[in-house]
Design an enzyme around this catalytic site. Structure first.
Site, PDB file in Angstrom:
ATOM      1  N   SER A 108      14.878  -9.482  25.746  1.00  0.00           N
ATOM      2  CA  SER A 108      15.828  -9.672  26.854  1.00  0.00           C
ATOM      3  C   SER A 108      17.193  -9.073  26.519  1.00  0.00           C
ATOM      4  O   SER A 108      17.535  -8.912  25.332  1.00  0.00           O
ATOM      5  CB  SER A 108      15.995 -11.168  27.128  1.00  0.00           C
TER       6      SER A 108
ATOM      7  N   HIS B 157       3.463   2.467 -11.576  1.00  0.00           N
ATOM      8  CA  HIS B 157       4.812   1.913 -11.583  1.00  0.00           C
ATOM      9  C   HIS B 157       5.576   2.663 -12.670  1.00  0.00           C
ATOM     10  O   HIS B 157       5.002   2.984 -13.723  1.00  0.00           O
ATOM     11  CB  HIS B 157       4.721   0.427 -11.926  1.00  0.00           C
TER      12      HIS B 157
ATOM     13  N   GLY C 280       1.102  -6.947 -19.504  1.00  0.00           N
ATOM     14  CA  GLY C 280      -0.167  -6.684 -20.199  1.00  0.00           C
ATOM     15  C   GLY C 280      -0.198  -5.283 -20.808  1.00  0.00           C
ATOM     16  O   GLY C 280      -0.763  -5.066 -21.887  1.00  0.00           O
TER      17      GLY C 280
ATOM     18  N   GLN D 284      -4.308  -3.790  -8.095  1.00  0.00           N
ATOM     19  CA  GLN D 284      -4.416  -2.345  -7.875  1.00  0.00           C
ATOM     20  C   GLN D 284      -5.740  -1.791  -8.408  1.00  0.00           C
ATOM     21  O   GLN D 284      -6.303  -0.860  -7.840  1.00  0.00           O
ATOM     22  CB  GLN D 284      -3.249  -1.602  -8.548  1.00  0.00           C
TER      23      GLN D 284
ATOM     24  N   GLU E  53      10.963  -5.324  -3.790  1.00  0.00           N
ATOM     25  CA  GLU E  53      10.119  -6.534  -3.800  1.00  0.00           C
ATOM     26  C   GLU E  53      10.948  -7.802  -4.011  1.00  0.00           C
ATOM     27  O   GLU E  53      10.610  -8.861  -3.495  1.00  0.00           O
ATOM     28  CB  GLU E  53       8.981  -6.410  -4.827  1.00  0.00           C
TER      29      GLU E  53
ATOM     30  N   GLU F  28       6.707 -15.748  15.387  1.00  0.00           N
ATOM     31  CA  GLU F  28       7.028 -14.746  16.398  1.00  0.00           C
ATOM     32  C   GLU F  28       7.342 -13.396  15.741  1.00  0.00           C
ATOM     33  O   GLU F  28       6.994 -12.332  16.258  1.00  0.00           O
ATOM     34  CB  GLU F  28       8.222 -15.220  17.241  1.00  0.00           C
TER      35      GLU F  28
ATOM     36  N   ASP G 148      11.476   0.086  -6.414  1.00  0.00           N
ATOM     37  CA  ASP G 148      10.380  -0.870  -6.240  1.00  0.00           C
ATOM     38  C   ASP G 148      10.810  -2.288  -6.627  1.00  0.00           C
ATOM     39  O   ASP G 148      10.547  -3.253  -5.901  1.00  0.00           O
ATOM     40  CB  ASP G 148       9.181  -0.427  -7.092  1.00  0.00           C
TER      41      ASP G 148
HETATM   42  N1  LIG Z   1      -0.203  -5.598  -7.158  1.00  0.00           N
HETATM   43  C1  LIG Z   1      -0.008  -4.514  -6.437  1.00  0.00           C
HETATM   44  O1  LIG Z   1      -0.503  -4.413  -5.300  1.00  0.00           O
HETATM   45  C2  LIG Z   1       0.796  -3.348  -6.963  1.00  0.00           C
HETATM   46  C3  LIG Z   1       1.318  -2.400  -6.055  1.00  0.00           C
HETATM   47  C4  LIG Z   1       1.905  -1.232  -6.544  1.00  0.00           C
HETATM   48  C5  LIG Z   1       1.995  -1.063  -7.926  1.00  0.00           C
HETATM   49  N2  LIG Z   1       1.536  -2.014  -8.781  1.00  0.00           N
HETATM   50  C6  LIG Z   1       1.588  -1.765 -10.232  1.00  0.00           C
HETATM   51  O2  LIG Z   1       0.243  -1.548 -10.660  1.00  0.00           O
HETATM   52  C7  LIG Z   1       0.068  -2.036 -11.987  1.00  0.00           C
HETATM   53  C8  LIG Z   1      -1.029  -3.087 -11.995  1.00  0.00           C
HETATM   54  O3  LIG Z   1      -0.588  -4.190 -11.245  1.00  0.00           O
HETATM   55  P1  LIG Z   1      -1.544  -5.349 -10.706  1.00  0.00           P
HETATM   56  O4  LIG Z   1      -0.708  -6.192  -9.799  1.00  0.00           O
HETATM   57  O5  LIG Z   1      -2.794  -4.763 -10.190  1.00  0.00           O
HETATM   58  O6  LIG Z   1      -1.805  -6.123 -12.072  1.00  0.00           O
HETATM   59  P2  LIG Z   1      -2.285  -7.624 -12.286  1.00  0.00           P
HETATM   60  O7  LIG Z   1      -1.115  -8.482 -12.526  1.00  0.00           O
HETATM   61  O8  LIG Z   1      -3.193  -8.002 -11.185  1.00  0.00           O
HETATM   62  O9  LIG Z   1      -3.074  -7.453 -13.661  1.00  0.00           O
HETATM   63  C9  LIG Z   1      -4.108  -6.499 -13.821  1.00  0.00           C
HETATM   64  C10 LIG Z   1      -5.014  -6.845 -14.946  1.00  0.00           C
HETATM   65  O10 LIG Z   1      -4.302  -6.935 -16.173  1.00  0.00           O
HETATM   66  C11 LIG Z   1      -5.029  -7.791 -17.001  1.00  0.00           C
HETATM   67  N3  LIG Z   1      -4.152  -8.218 -18.107  1.00  0.00           N
HETATM   68  C12 LIG Z   1      -2.954  -8.839 -18.037  1.00  0.00           C
HETATM   69  N4  LIG Z   1      -2.477  -9.071 -19.267  1.00  0.00           N
HETATM   70  C13 LIG Z   1      -3.385  -8.551 -20.132  1.00  0.00           C
HETATM   71  C14 LIG Z   1      -3.463  -8.466 -21.560  1.00  0.00           C
HETATM   72  N5  LIG Z   1      -2.499  -8.950 -22.338  1.00  0.00           N
HETATM   73  N6  LIG Z   1      -4.556  -7.873 -22.104  1.00  0.00           N
HETATM   74  C15 LIG Z   1      -5.520  -7.363 -21.325  1.00  0.00           C
HETATM   75  N7  LIG Z   1      -5.498  -7.412 -19.975  1.00  0.00           N
HETATM   76  C16 LIG Z   1      -4.448  -8.001 -19.398  1.00  0.00           C
HETATM   77  C17 LIG Z   1      -5.475  -8.901 -16.071  1.00  0.00           C
HETATM   78  O11 LIG Z   1      -6.656  -9.486 -16.578  1.00  0.00           O
HETATM   79  C18 LIG Z   1      -5.744  -8.174 -14.777  1.00  0.00           C
HETATM   80  O12 LIG Z   1      -7.115  -7.868 -14.618  1.00  0.00           O
HETATM   81  C19 LIG Z   1       1.440  -2.573 -12.406  1.00  0.00           C
HETATM   82  O13 LIG Z   1       2.130  -1.519 -13.047  1.00  0.00           O
HETATM   83  C20 LIG Z   1       2.108  -2.905 -11.081  1.00  0.00           C
HETATM   84  O14 LIG Z   1       3.516  -2.926 -11.144  1.00  0.00           O
HETATM   85  C21 LIG Z   1       0.931  -3.150  -8.344  1.00  0.00           C
HETATM   86  C1  LIG Z   2       3.081  -4.599  -3.360  1.00  0.00           C
HETATM   87  C2  LIG Z   2       4.441  -4.301  -3.978  1.00  0.00           C
HETATM   88  C3  LIG Z   2       5.379  -5.467  -3.813  1.00  0.00           C
HETATM   89  O1  LIG Z   2       4.987  -3.186  -3.291  1.00  0.00           O
HETATM   90  C4  LIG Z   2       4.317  -3.841  -5.459  1.00  0.00           C
HETATM   91  O2  LIG Z   2       5.496  -3.193  -5.834  1.00  0.00           O
HETATM   92  C5  LIG Z   2       3.977  -4.911  -6.468  1.00  0.00           C
HETATM   93  O3  LIG Z   2       4.649  -4.962  -7.496  1.00  0.00           O
HETATM   94  O4  LIG Z   2       2.996  -5.656  -6.249  1.00  0.00           O
HETATM   95 MG   LIG Z   3       6.257  -3.664  -7.679  1.00  0.00          MG
HETATM   96 MG   LIG Z   4       5.977  -1.799  -4.469  1.00  0.00          MG
END
Ligand SMILES: NC(=O)c1ccc[n+]([C@@H]2O[C@H](COP(=O)([O-])OP(=O)(O)OC[C@H]3O[C@@H](n4cnc5c(N)ncnc54)[C@H](O)[C@@H]3O)[C@@H](O)[C@H]2O)c1
Ligand SMILES: CC(C)(O)[C@@H](O)C(=O)O
Ligand SMILES: [Mg+2]
Ligand SMILES: [Mg+2]
Length: 348
Positions: free
Chosen positions: A270, A124, A102, A41, A212, A248, A208
């Site tokens: 169909s 989140h 993290g 993100q 997922e 598909e 959420d």
């Molecule tokens: N991945 C998605 O597309 C997505 C979608 C919607 C919401 N979210 C939410 O967004 C937030 C970020 O998710 P993400 O998937 O981008 O995170 P991620 O798992 O990719 O981690 C993001 C960063 O956290 C750092 N990190 C992890 N542990 C750490 C620690 N102990 N100390 C310092 N840095 C640390 C990692 O180096 C990384 O750069 C979360 O709350 C997630 O639930 C994610």
């Molecule tokens: C992309 C998703 C599954 O919608 C998000 O909730 C995540 O945790 O990565």
């Molecule tokens: Mg999620």
């Molecule tokens: Mg989601």
């Protein structure tokens, strides 16, 4: 805010028409947005905000691969890219985009920089909703807000670059300044959302986590595997089983569902297929429903969150995840998939 009727239920939605980008820029003109974390993100949201003309900096641990990636994306160390604490100190809005595990580890360090009037932003509802498990309790004099894009950060960025938008949900948990609402909506527009659906932190995280684990990722792989294995056990070849299970669906049928709904996709198949699908879907629903009930219960009790905290806080969590992903990738079904993807006509 618009009231929009979703299948008979009115819900609050903020639209770009009532809150255009210009207005968002005005609301945030004196703010420094510190995006903490450059995983999935982090890049999507920070790059969209930067391209939309906001004042953004990134905070990430130095010496990590994500730091290098941030540099490659044009963030400049000492100017727009800092260590986590320095970025948090400089930011007036802190977008807390570390992994959910993290966020717990870094919270004591981050909390020091949450001075009066700042905003703490999540994507989140996890950290706040499960506060007994995460220990994340923000001070009373900061705004606590949420923009949760309904999709991967990768899609958020791609769709932005294509001139489209990925919708998000938004919530205000704490309005200390009296400006939490305009701040959150401006940020939602800034990160590239098209429409913003109102929620609260608890509803966001419960839905959420269910989604997922369910149809978006967990259940879909489960149902793919069940059908693929059945076809293979009855002598069908890997390519035939993969085509009838996945290819598909993603290439031909899901785009039709996305465009105009399930009945329309059915109507473009169909009458034989329609007869069968209409006869069988309720049996699949009834078979899956008890599993979804169990899943929701695990989410609502917090046990699912605890599992994710425990496993993703281990020092070797990345390596373990990679191993499990490799197992999936190397399964016959997804190996067959890799070959089928190469044989898409547009790839030749
Ligand atoms: N991945 C998605 O597309 C997505 C979608 C919607 C919401 N979210 C939410 O967004 C937030 C970020 O998710 P993400 O998937 O981008 O995170 P991620 O798992 O990719 O981690 C993001 C960063 O956290 C750092 N990190 C992890 N542990 C750490 C620690 N102990 N100390 C310092 N840095 C640390 C990692 O180096 C990384 O750069 C979360 O709350 C997630 O639930 C994610
Ligand atoms: C992309 C998703 C599954 O919608 C998000 O909730 C995540 O945790 O990565
Ligand atoms: Mg999620
Ligand atoms: Mg989601």
């Amino acid at each position: 805010m618009a009231q929009i009727n979703f299948g008979g239920v009115n819900e609050t939605v903020v639209t770009r028409e009532e809150f255009p980008l210009e207005k968002a820029r005005k609301v945030l003109e004196n703010e420094t947005i510190a995006v903490i974390g450059y995983g999935v993100q982090g890049p999507g949201q920070s790059l969209n905000l930067r391209d939309n003309g906001f004042n953004v900096i990134v905070g990430q641990r130095e010496g990590t691969r994500s730091w290098e990636r941030a540099v490659a994306d044009g963030w400049v160390p000492g100017q727009t890219l800092f260590g986590i604490e320095e970025a948090a100190e400089r930011g007036t809005i802190i977008q807390y985009l570390l992994s959910d595990a993290g966020q717990i580890a870094v919270w004591p360090a981050l909390r020091k920089h949450l001075t009066a009037g700042k905003a703490l932003y999540f994507s989140h509802g996890f950290g706040i909703t499960y506060k007994e498990r995460t220990g994340i309790v923000p001070p009373a004099d900061v705004d606590v807000i949420l923009i949760a894009p309904k999709g991967s950060g990768t899609s958020l960025r791609r769709m932005f670059l294509e001139g489209r938008g990925l919708n998000s949900s938004f919530a205000v948990f704490q309005d200390a300044t009296g400006h939490a609402f305009e701040r959150v909506v401006a940020l939602g527009i800034g990160v590239g959302s098209g429409y913003l659906f109102e929620t609260d932190f608890k509803r966001e995280v419960y839905s959420d986590l269910t989604g997922e684990r369910g149809t978006l990722m967990g259940a879909i792989q489960g149902i793919f595997a069940a059908q693929y294995e059945t076809l293979r056990a009855h002598g069908h070849t890997p390519s035939e089983a993969f085509n009838e299970t996945v290819e598909e669906l993603t290439q031909s049928l899901m785009p039709l569902v996305a465009e105009n709904g399930m009945d329309w996709m059915y109507a473009n198949c169909s009458t034989t297929a329609q007869r069968g699908a209409l006869d069988w879907w309720k049996r699949f629903r009834d078979a899956a429903k008890p599993v979804f009930e169990q899943l929701y219960e695990e989410v609502a009790t917090g046990r699912e969150a605890q599992r994710s905290i425990d496993l993703n806080s281990k020092p070797d969590y990345r390596q373990k995840l990679e191993e499990e992903l490799r197992e999936l990738r190397e399964s016959e079904m997804w190996q067959a998939g890799a070959v089928v993807r190469k044989l898409r006509p547009e790839n030749n």
